[in-house]
Motif scaffolding. Structure first.
Motif, PDB file in Angstrom:
ATOM      1  N   PRO A  10       2.367 -18.384 -28.514  1.00  0.00           N
ATOM      2  CA  PRO A  10       3.402 -17.150 -28.717  1.00  0.00           C
ATOM      3  C   PRO A  10       4.160 -17.615 -30.152  1.00  0.00           C
ATOM      4  O   PRO A  10       4.635 -18.897 -30.045  1.00  0.00           O
ATOM      5  CB  PRO A  10       4.031 -17.022 -27.727  1.00  0.00           C
ATOM      6  CG  PRO A  10       4.187 -18.403 -26.827  1.00  0.00           C
ATOM      7  CD  PRO A  10       2.853 -18.998 -27.229  1.00  0.00           C
ATOM      8  N   LYS A  11       4.396 -16.420 -30.847  1.00  0.00           N
ATOM      9  CA  LYS A  11       4.924 -16.673 -32.386  1.00  0.00           C
ATOM     10  C   LYS A  11       6.630 -16.585 -32.309  1.00  0.00           C
ATOM     11  O   LYS A  11       7.444 -17.238 -32.953  1.00  0.00           O
ATOM     12  CB  LYS A  11       4.428 -15.885 -33.288  1.00  0.00           C
ATOM     13  CG  LYS A  11       5.069 -16.084 -34.698  1.00  0.00           C
ATOM     14  CD  LYS A  11       4.367 -15.071 -35.538  1.00  0.00           C
ATOM     15  CE  LYS A  11       4.778 -15.195 -36.896  1.00  0.00           C
ATOM     16  NZ  LYS A  11       4.091 -14.382 -38.109  1.00  0.00           N
ATOM     17  N   THR A  12       7.124 -15.514 -31.440  1.00  0.00           N
ATOM     18  CA  THR A  12       8.501 -15.305 -31.511  1.00  0.00           C
ATOM     19  C   THR A  12       9.238 -15.190 -30.241  1.00  0.00           C
ATOM     20  O   THR A  12       8.632 -14.987 -29.154  1.00  0.00           O
ATOM     21  CB  THR A  12       8.668 -13.946 -32.217  1.00  0.00           C
ATOM     22  OG1 THR A  12       8.121 -12.763 -31.168  1.00  0.00           O
ATOM     23  CG2 THR A  12       8.124 -13.527 -33.453  1.00  0.00           C
ATOM     24  N   PRO A  13      10.558 -15.834 -30.355  1.00  0.00           N
ATOM     25  CA  PRO A  13      11.099 -15.968 -28.760  1.00  0.00           C
ATOM     26  C   PRO A  13      11.416 -14.673 -28.114  1.00  0.00           C
ATOM     27  O   PRO A  13      11.347 -14.602 -27.054  1.00  0.00           O
ATOM     28  CB  PRO A  13      12.582 -16.531 -29.458  1.00  0.00           C
ATOM     29  CG  PRO A  13      12.322 -17.290 -30.653  1.00  0.00           C
ATOM     30  CD  PRO A  13      11.284 -16.438 -31.258  1.00  0.00           C
ATOM     31  N   GLY A  14      11.796 -13.519 -28.888  1.00  0.00           N
ATOM     32  CA  GLY A  14      11.631 -12.103 -28.453  1.00  0.00           C
ATOM     33  C   GLY A  14      10.486 -11.794 -27.640  1.00  0.00           C
ATOM     34  O   GLY A  14      10.600 -10.984 -26.344  1.00  0.00           O
ATOM     35  N   ALA A  19       8.108 -10.762 -22.493  1.00  0.00           N
ATOM     36  CA  ALA A  19       6.969 -11.065 -21.417  1.00  0.00           C
ATOM     37  C   ALA A  19       7.560 -11.598 -20.058  1.00  0.00           C
ATOM     38  O   ALA A  19       6.997 -11.046 -19.006  1.00  0.00           O
ATOM     39  CB  ALA A  19       6.224 -11.985 -21.914  1.00  0.00           C
ATOM     40  N   ALA A  20       8.473 -12.417 -20.147  1.00  0.00           N
ATOM     41  CA  ALA A  20       9.124 -12.809 -18.803  1.00  0.00           C
ATOM     42  C   ALA A  20       9.703 -11.730 -17.931  1.00  0.00           C
ATOM     43  O   ALA A  20       9.729 -11.833 -16.702  1.00  0.00           O
ATOM     44  CB  ALA A  20      10.321 -13.986 -19.220  1.00  0.00           C
ATOM     45  N   ARG A  21      10.352 -10.843 -18.766  1.00  0.00           N
ATOM     46  CA  ARG A  21      10.848  -9.723 -17.983  1.00  0.00           C
ATOM     47  C   ARG A  21       9.779  -8.893 -17.319  1.00  0.00           C
ATOM     48  O   ARG A  21      10.141  -8.469 -16.298  1.00  0.00           O
ATOM     49  CB  ARG A  21      11.824  -8.790 -19.035  1.00  0.00           C
ATOM     50  CG  ARG A  21      12.445  -7.797 -18.498  1.00  0.00           C
ATOM     51  CD  ARG A  21      13.521  -6.995 -19.506  1.00  0.00           C
ATOM     52  NE  ARG A  21      14.054  -5.913 -18.737  1.00  0.00           N
ATOM     53  CZ  ARG A  21      14.984  -4.896 -19.421  1.00  0.00           C
ATOM     54  NH1 ARG A  21      14.905  -5.195 -20.896  1.00  0.00           N
ATOM     55  NH2 ARG A  21      15.413  -3.963 -18.914  1.00  0.00           N
ATOM     56  N   GLN A  44      17.596 -15.474 -28.603  1.00  0.00           N
ATOM     57  CA  GLN A  44      16.779 -14.013 -28.593  1.00  0.00           C
ATOM     58  C   GLN A  44      15.849 -13.937 -27.534  1.00  0.00           C
ATOM     59  O   GLN A  44      15.634 -13.066 -26.743  1.00  0.00           O
ATOM     60  CB  GLN A  44      15.959 -14.174 -29.855  1.00  0.00           C
ATOM     61  CG  GLN A  44      15.322 -12.619 -29.966  1.00  0.00           C
ATOM     62  CD  GLN A  44      14.371 -12.626 -31.283  1.00  0.00           C
ATOM     63  OE1 GLN A  44      13.966 -13.491 -32.165  1.00  0.00           O
ATOM     64  NE2 GLN A  44      13.903 -11.346 -31.734  1.00  0.00           N
ATOM     65  N   ALA A  45      15.039 -15.084 -26.884  1.00  0.00           N
ATOM     66  CA  ALA A  45      14.423 -14.978 -25.918  1.00  0.00           C
ATOM     67  C   ALA A  45      15.338 -14.864 -24.392  1.00  0.00           C
ATOM     68  O   ALA A  45      14.771 -13.970 -23.622  1.00  0.00           O
ATOM     69  CB  ALA A  45      13.421 -16.392 -25.538  1.00  0.00           C
ATOM     70  N   VAL A  46      16.363 -15.573 -24.431  1.00  0.00           N
ATOM     71  CA  VAL A  46      17.136 -15.054 -23.310  1.00  0.00           C
ATOM     72  C   VAL A  46      17.855 -13.882 -23.254  1.00  0.00           C
ATOM     73  O   VAL A  46      17.723 -13.246 -22.239  1.00  0.00           O
ATOM     74  CB  VAL A  46      18.251 -16.263 -23.289  1.00  0.00           C
ATOM     75  CG1 VAL A  46      19.364 -15.880 -22.192  1.00  0.00           C
ATOM     76  CG2 VAL A  46      17.791 -17.744 -23.236  1.00  0.00           C
ATOM     77  N   ALA A  47      18.211 -13.344 -24.484  1.00  0.00           N
ATOM     78  CA  ALA A  47      18.586 -11.922 -24.436  1.00  0.00           C
ATOM     79  C   ALA A  47      17.539 -10.763 -24.120  1.00  0.00           C
ATOM     80  O   ALA A  47      17.772 -10.027 -23.383  1.00  0.00           O
ATOM     81  CB  ALA A  47      19.099 -11.656 -25.758  1.00  0.00           C
ATOM     82  N   MET A  48      16.401 -11.344 -24.561  1.00  0.00           N
ATOM     83  CA  MET A  48      15.286 -10.001 -24.271  1.00  0.00           C
ATOM     84  C   MET A  48      14.663 -10.269 -22.775  1.00  0.00           C
ATOM     85  O   MET A  48      14.348  -9.182 -22.147  1.00  0.00           O
ATOM     86  CB  MET A  48      14.096 -10.346 -25.106  1.00  0.00           C
ATOM     87  CG  MET A  48      14.396 -10.074 -26.454  1.00  0.00           C
ATOM     88  SD  MET A  48      14.932  -8.132 -26.770  1.00  0.00           S
ATOM     89  CE  MET A  48      13.515  -7.286 -26.675  1.00  0.00           C
ATOM     90  N   GLU A  53      15.885 -14.677 -17.075  1.00  0.00           N
ATOM     91  CA  GLU A  53      16.213 -16.097 -17.842  1.00  0.00           C
ATOM     92  C   GLU A  53      15.895 -17.200 -16.922  1.00  0.00           C
ATOM     93  O   GLU A  53      15.403 -18.055 -17.534  1.00  0.00           O
ATOM     94  CB  GLU A  53      17.761 -16.099 -18.035  1.00  0.00           C
ATOM     95  CG  GLU A  53      18.245 -17.225 -18.825  1.00  0.00           C
ATOM     96  CD  GLU A  53      19.650 -17.457 -18.955  1.00  0.00           C
ATOM     97  OE1 GLU A  53      20.049 -18.642 -19.469  1.00  0.00           O
ATOM     98  OE2 GLU A  53      20.530 -16.517 -18.786  1.00  0.00           O
ATOM     99  N   GLY A  54      15.886 -17.258 -15.843  1.00  0.00           N
ATOM    100  CA  GLY A  54      15.564 -18.299 -14.757  1.00  0.00           C
ATOM    101  C   GLY A  54      14.159 -18.595 -14.907  1.00  0.00           C
ATOM    102  O   GLY A  54      13.540 -19.705 -14.938  1.00  0.00           O
ATOM    103  N   LEU A  55      13.539 -17.676 -14.965  1.00  0.00           N
ATOM    104  CA  LEU A  55      11.813 -17.805 -15.288  1.00  0.00           C
ATOM    105  C   LEU A  55      11.640 -18.266 -16.487  1.00  0.00           C
ATOM    106  O   LEU A  55      10.782 -19.190 -16.575  1.00  0.00           O
ATOM    107  CB  LEU A  55      11.280 -16.180 -15.100  1.00  0.00           C
ATOM    108  CG  LEU A  55       9.662 -16.410 -14.928  1.00  0.00           C
ATOM    109  CD1 LEU A  55       9.357 -14.880 -14.356  1.00  0.00           C
ATOM    110  CD2 LEU A  55       8.928 -16.558 -16.410  1.00  0.00           C
TER     111      LEU A  55
END
Length: 252
Positions: A10-14, A19-21, A44-48, A53-55
């Protein structure tokens, strides 16, 4: 269901966070990342990810897809394109019974720009395509959401049986063994080997072998290798015997 979602490079944290959400929305919790090109714990990943976030923090990172699939018994790739030498993608609903009957299935998504390449899809027993309108481009999180829904939330008849199939690591080891044996007996050569092995992969993956069956198949391959080696040894011994007789005849 113990469904693993595997994101390849994967390229971007967002996108990882989104995807995690999507996974959490559908009840999937095993996120696996193969050679990510960014930090999956970036802000950015955590925000999206929002409540996922735990996942994200529990996600496992692997160097190769083979490593990520090693403990899985069924792997499902995703692709919107028909590839040469590979079975065409199927509707996710058609694959649902196979996934729900598995003990440890995996769902594999490729890089945002290109999707999975052929060598990735070779490691998947079946490929699915999300049906869309004329504009077929989905972002990573949309694709994860839709396919996870089909496998985890959509209504379906209960599978008639549950069968423990071989892990992908066991199957990949078997295919490596098969490749070596085919080369040994001259069944294929370096030029045709990849195409030939793809055809055998498609055939054998459809059988959904158990671990015991994969060992049985490798036992056959070992016997073939022994027989070839034994024939070569006998031929060498006979050649030496003939040479010895010839030397004796010359000495007389």
């Amino acid at each position: 269901m113990n469904l693993a979602v595997v994101l390849v490079s994967p390229k971007t944290p967002g996108n990882i966070g989104s995807a995690a959400r999507a996974m959490l929305n559908m009840g999937a919790r095993d996120l696996r990342l193969v050679a990510p090109r960014c930090d999956h714990l970036d802000s950015q990943a955590v925000a999206m990810a929002v409540h996922a976030e735990g996942l994200l923090r529990e996600a496992r990172v692997y160097p190769t897809l083979r490593d990520a699939l090693a403990d899985r018994d069924v792997s499902v790739g995703t692709s919107a394109r028909i590839r040469a030498d590979l079975s065409p993608p199927r509707h996710p609903a058609q694959v649902r019974p196979l996934v729900r009957a598995a003990s440890a299935p995996a769902l594999v998504f490729g890089p945002e720009e290109t999707g999975l390449v052929n060598s990735d899809l070779e490691q998947c027993q079946v490929t699915v395509r999300v049906p869309t309108g004329d504009y077929a481009s989905l972002n990573l999180a949309q694709a994860v959401l839709l396919v996870c829904y089909e496998f985890l939330q959509a209504e379906d008849e209960t599978p008639e049986y549950h069968r423990k199939t071989a892990t992908r690591e066991e199957m990949e080891a078997m295919y490596g063994h098969l490749h070596g044996t085919m080369r040994l007996i001259g069944y294929t050569d370096a030029v045709r080997a990849r195409h030939t092995l793809r055809l055998w992969r498609a055939l054998l993956d459809r059988s959904l072998m158990s671990s015991a069956e994969s060992r049985l198949f490798r036992g056959l391959l070992r016997q073939v290798e022994w027989k070839v080696g034994d024939a070569a040894r006998r031929g060498t011994a006979e050649s030496r015997g003939a040479a010895g007789e010839a030397d004796g005849a010359t000495g007389d």
